[in-house]
Structure formats: C-alpha cells, structure tokens
Design a protein around this motif. Structure first.
Motif, mmCIF file in Angstrom:
data_model
loop_
_atom_site.group_PDB
_atom_site.id
_atom_site.type_symbol
_atom_site.label_atom_id
_atom_site.label_comp_id
_atom_site.label_asym_id
_atom_site.label_seq_id
_atom_site.Cartn_x
_atom_site.Cartn_y
_atom_site.Cartn_z
ATOM 1 N N ASN B 99 27.520 44.277 42.241
ATOM 2 C CA ASN B 99 27.217 43.371 41.140
ATOM 3 C C ASN B 99 28.090 43.601 39.912
ATOM 4 N N THR B 100 28.876 44.676 39.914
ATOM 5 C CA THR B 100 29.687 44.967 38.725
ATOM 6 C C THR B 100 31.168 45.124 39.015
ATOM 7 N N GLY B 101 31.502 45.335 40.262
ATOM 8 C CA GLY B 101 32.887 45.649 40.575
ATOM 9 C C GLY B 101 33.663 44.476 41.121
ATOM 10 N N GLU B 102 34.951 44.649 41.181
ATOM 11 C CA GLU B 102 35.818 43.622 41.737
ATOM 12 C C GLU B 102 35.783 43.708 43.259
ATOM 13 N N LEU B 103 35.638 42.565 43.878
ATOM 14 C CA LEU B 103 35.708 42.476 45.324
ATOM 15 C C LEU B 103 37.137 42.136 45.735
ATOM 16 N N PHE B 104 37.615 42.819 46.756
ATOM 17 C CA PHE B 104 38.920 42.513 47.334
ATOM 18 C C PHE B 104 38.665 41.897 48.710
ATOM 19 N N PHE B 105 39.126 40.668 48.870
ATOM 20 C CA PHE B 105 38.815 39.919 50.087
ATOM 21 C C PHE B 105 39.978 39.928 51.062
ATOM 22 N N GLY B 106 39.635 39.892 52.339
ATOM 23 C CA GLY B 106 40.616 39.589 53.368
ATOM 24 C C GLY B 106 40.892 38.091 53.384
ATOM 25 N N GLU B 107 41.765 37.668 54.279
ATOM 26 C CA GLU B 107 42.162 36.261 54.331
ATOM 27 C C GLU B 107 41.185 35.397 55.110
ATOM 28 N N GLY B 108 40.221 36.012 55.726
ATOM 29 C CA GLY B 108 39.206 35.247 56.433
ATOM 30 C C GLY B 108 39.503 35.099 57.914
#
Lengths: 112, 114
Positions: B99-108
C-alpha cells in the motif's frame, strides 16, 4: 469501503495541448495515492506518488498531480502532451489493510 | 536487463487444460504479486508472497495456485481452465509494503482460453 473513481474512460487530446486526468477516492483516513501508466502491451509504470507533505507532487515524464483533501481528489496533469503519452492511466489508493485499489483507468489518445 | 520477467507472453489453450505462468525478478525485492487484468482493463490483485510466504490471497478460485520457490520467483499454476480465465496476468514486485511502495510490473502474460 474503499473505492477509486476515474470519471473519464477515454480522453483525446492534441499533441502539445495540456492534459488533466481526474481521480477521486473514498477513504476514511489520509490515503497513499499513486498514478501508474500502462503503455500498449506493457506492464504498469509508476508516474508519481503522494504520502504526505506538499500536495503538489512531481513525477516522471513531466507529469504532476495535486492532492486536494477537501475534494478527495488526486488529479494528474501534464502541460504539454507528446504523442508518446498515449497510454492507459491508472490511479491507485493504498489502504491501511496493506492493500492497493486501482481505478478503472483512463485511456488517453493523442492526435497529431 | 529486464527487472520483472514473465513467461510466456502469450498463451492460447483449450478449456479444461492446466497451464503455468512463470515470473522472475532481479531487483532483490522481498515481495511479489500476481494481478489479473480483465478485458475492461480492470486490475485486481490475486496473490502476494513475501519471502516465499503467502501474505495476500484474495477471493480466487482454488484452481489457481501460486508457488514461490524462492523470493525471486513466483509462478502461477491454473488447473481446469475456464473461458472466464482469459485475461492478462501481471506479475509485480516491491521492496516496501503494497500500500505504500512502488510496484514494478512485468510485461504481462495474455491468456486466451478457447
């Protein structure tokens, strides 16, 4: 109950024009607020976030957002849009139960 | 050098089959997630693991089973696939709390069930 509303499903803007994307939230406490961008075929990337302090937040790619507690809003702005800004934009709210709620997204189309 | 990588990127399969999606992150993050994005682009969290321990398990059919062999990997296995499972599945990681941090996403990974 927690919700994030992005009232605009789709916005079309001319290249060079300004852009504003709206986000409203309903939450009992001061939330953690985020804007993410999703380019076509890609995952999401964080543009900016607000936790506390100065209510005007600067992000990457020339974006900024302003937190307005009285309006429960966290609108995203860019003064001059580039064609590469065409994407899906998501507002998100972090909750005290350690979860993150995303809005439904706003699709931005940039015309030449 | 991809931070969060998922395989496969596209998956087309028949109803009733079992399939897996793999995810790896090289960011050294402690927490990983699976999100589902439906056809209307709505994003919903499915699972989260912190240091190989399940910490978030949303209302997801038990046909979906995540597995985390180590903190850099989080795989998603789906049994008895149904038409409604068609979606894009995103893996993500973060160093701080969700709820507070940055999410790093894959390309899906785009799953199509026929």
């Amino acid at each position: 109950a927690q919700s994030v509303t992005q009232p605009d499903i789709h916005i079309t803007v001319s290249e060079g024009a300004s852009l504003e994307l709206r986000c409203n939230y309903s939450y009992g406490a001061t939330p953690y607020l985020f804007w993410y961008v999703q380019s076509p075929g890609q995952g999401l990337q964080l543009l900016l976030k607000y936790f506390s302090g100065d209510t005007l937040v600067q992000g990457i790619k020339g974006f900024e957002a302003e937190f307005k507690r009285s309006q429960s809003s966290f609108n995203l702005r860019k003064p001059s849009v580039h064609w590469s800004d065409a994407a899906e934009y998501f507002c998100a709210v972090g909750r005290n139960d350690y979860k993150l709620s995303f809005g439904a997204g706003t699709t931005v189309t940039v015309r030449a | 050098d991809t931070a969060v990588s998922q395989t496969p990127k596209y998956l087309v399969t028949q109803m009733g089959n079992d399939k897996s999606i793999k995810c790896e992150q090289n960011l050294g993050h402690d927490t990983m997630y699976w999100y589902k994005q439906d056809s209307k682009k709505f994003l919903k969290i499915m699972f989260s693991y912190n240091n190989k321990e399940l910490i978030i398990n949303e209302t997801v059919p038990n046909r979906f089973s995540p597995k985390s062999p180590d903190k850099a990997h989080l795989n998603l296995h789906i049994n008895s696939l149904e038409l409604g499972d068609s979606a894009v599945y995103f893996c993500a990681s973060s160093q701080e709390a969700l709820n507070t941090g940055e999410l790093f996403f894959g390309e899906g990974s785009r799953l199509t069930v026929l």
